[in-house]
Motif scaffolding. Structure first.
Motif, PDB file in Angstrom:
ATOM      1  N   PHE A   1      -3.757   6.031   1.229  1.00 39.39           N
ATOM      2  CA  PHE A   1      -4.327   5.381   0.044  1.00 39.39           C
ATOM      3  C   PHE A   1      -5.245   4.228   0.452  1.00 39.39           C
ATOM      4  O   PHE A   1      -6.345   4.070  -0.101  1.00 39.39           O
ATOM      5  CB  PHE A   1      -3.202   4.858  -0.847  1.00 39.39           C
ATOM      6  N   VAL A   2      -4.819   3.426   1.411  1.00 39.69           N
ATOM      7  CA  VAL A   2      -5.639   2.291   1.855  1.00 39.69           C
ATOM      8  C   VAL A   2      -6.918   2.786   2.514  1.00 39.69           C
ATOM      9  O   VAL A   2      -7.997   2.202   2.314  1.00 39.69           O
ATOM     10  CB  VAL A   2      -4.836   1.386   2.814  1.00 39.69           C
ATOM     11  N   ASN A   3      -6.839   3.861   3.267  1.00 34.76           N
ATOM     12  CA  ASN A   3      -8.045   4.400   3.892  1.00 34.76           C
ATOM     13  C   ASN A   3      -9.040   4.897   2.837  1.00 34.76           C
ATOM     14  O   ASN A   3     -10.261   4.765   3.015  1.00 34.76           O
ATOM     15  CB  ASN A   3      -7.693   5.525   4.863  1.00 34.76           C
ATOM     16  N   GLU A   4      -8.542   5.469   1.760  1.00 33.80           N
ATOM     17  CA  GLU A   4      -9.429   5.870   0.668  1.00 33.80           C
ATOM     18  C   GLU A   4     -10.104   4.646   0.050  1.00 33.80           C
ATOM     19  O   GLU A   4     -11.290   4.669  -0.281  1.00 33.80           O
ATOM     20  CB  GLU A   4      -8.634   6.629  -0.401  1.00 33.80           C
ATOM     21  N   HIS A   5      -9.347   3.573  -0.090  1.00 30.74           N
ATOM     22  CA  HIS A   5      -9.894   2.336  -0.640  1.00 30.74           C
ATOM     23  C   HIS A   5     -10.940   1.752   0.317  1.00 30.74           C
ATOM     24  O   HIS A   5     -11.963   1.218  -0.125  1.00 30.74           O
ATOM     25  CB  HIS A   5      -8.763   1.336  -0.865  1.00 30.74           C
TER      26      HIS A   5
END
Length: 262
Positions: A156-160
């Protein structure tokens, strides 16, 4: 300044403020998520350390790594996915010696009790466990940090990070903000501080994608529920005892004395 000019200036300030809030708000949110990941990783690494100690207790009931590997194979677990140190022993986490009328029975039950402890710790590590926060006035149940949640959060953080890097790059934002002030743009051209500098600034403020492996957090296999493999473990341990009786008796004596002395 005319009323129309006042309106235009007010609108410009409002738009610039909104852009800044969105941009820096997104970066602040991302920084907080990365900080949370670091905290979660520390907690999971503490769990990994405990799992190593509990696994060491189980493995210390065997004579060598081959027997440890054979135990996992007997219950359908790939031994290559488990820590296989067999010379570690932590009496603080070792279950007490069960009662049995025979040495073989006592040994087999002890192996099973040690496996049950390991399965419990691994399950909590992978799936978490619910608890009630004493400071929560609503007494709601919370789920502890666990491997599956952590792995999902990294994705999720990588998508952000991708969104912040691609859609809210600092150069693009600055270009848009400054384009709303023609007089300032003209001054920048005079000072040779043109738009080509924004790309360098943008690159310098990019976030690097998070590499999960950098946290050094292992993925353990889901161990079978103890009750489902009880017969297999007892049978395996009984065979080990019968085939190496004198060595196992000596090993059990040493382990028991170590627990009594602590």
């Amino acid at each position: 300044m005319s009323g129309l000019d006042d309106f235009a200036e007010g609108l410009q300030q409002e738009v610039v403020s909104e852009i800044a809030d969105n941009y820096f708000g997104a970066r602040k949110s991302l920084d907080e998520m990365i900080e949370a990941l670091d905290s979660w990783a520390s907690e999971l690494n503490r769990q990994v350390e405990r799992i190593g100690r509990v696994a060491g207790n189980l493995h210390s009931l065997f004579l060598d790594q081959r027997q440890c590997r054979d135990l996992y194979s007997a219950i359908g677990v790939n031994p290559d996915e488990m820590p296989l140190k067999h010379d570690a022993f932590d009496s603080m986490l070792m279950p007490s010696v069960p009662f049995a009328f025979t040495g073989a029975g006592r040994y087999s039950k002890w192996v099973f009790a040690a496996y049950r402890e390991l399965a419990k710790f691994v399950d909590v590590y992978l799936n978490g466990e619910y608890y009630v926060d004493p400071e929560d006035s609503n007494r709601r149940k919370h789920l502890t940090v666990h491997y599956i949640r952590f792995r999902t959060m990294v994705d999720f953080v990588n998508e952000h990070i991708d969104r912040v890097n691609e859609r809210m790059a600092s150069g693009d934002t600055l270009r848009y903000v400054k384009s709303m002030d023609p007089a300032f743009m003209e001054k920048e051209k005079t000072l040779d501080a043109g738009m080509e500098n924004y790309q360098t600034l943008s690159q310098g403020m990019r976030y690097e994608p998070i590499v999960f492996e950098d946290y050094g957090i292992p993925e353990y296999p889901h161990l079978p529920a103890p009750d489902t493999v009880r017969d297999e473990i007892l049978h395996f341990a009984g065979e080990v005892y019968r085939n190496h009786k004198s060595e196992i008796v000596r090993l059990l004596r040493d382990r028991t004395l170590a627990m009594r002395s602590d």
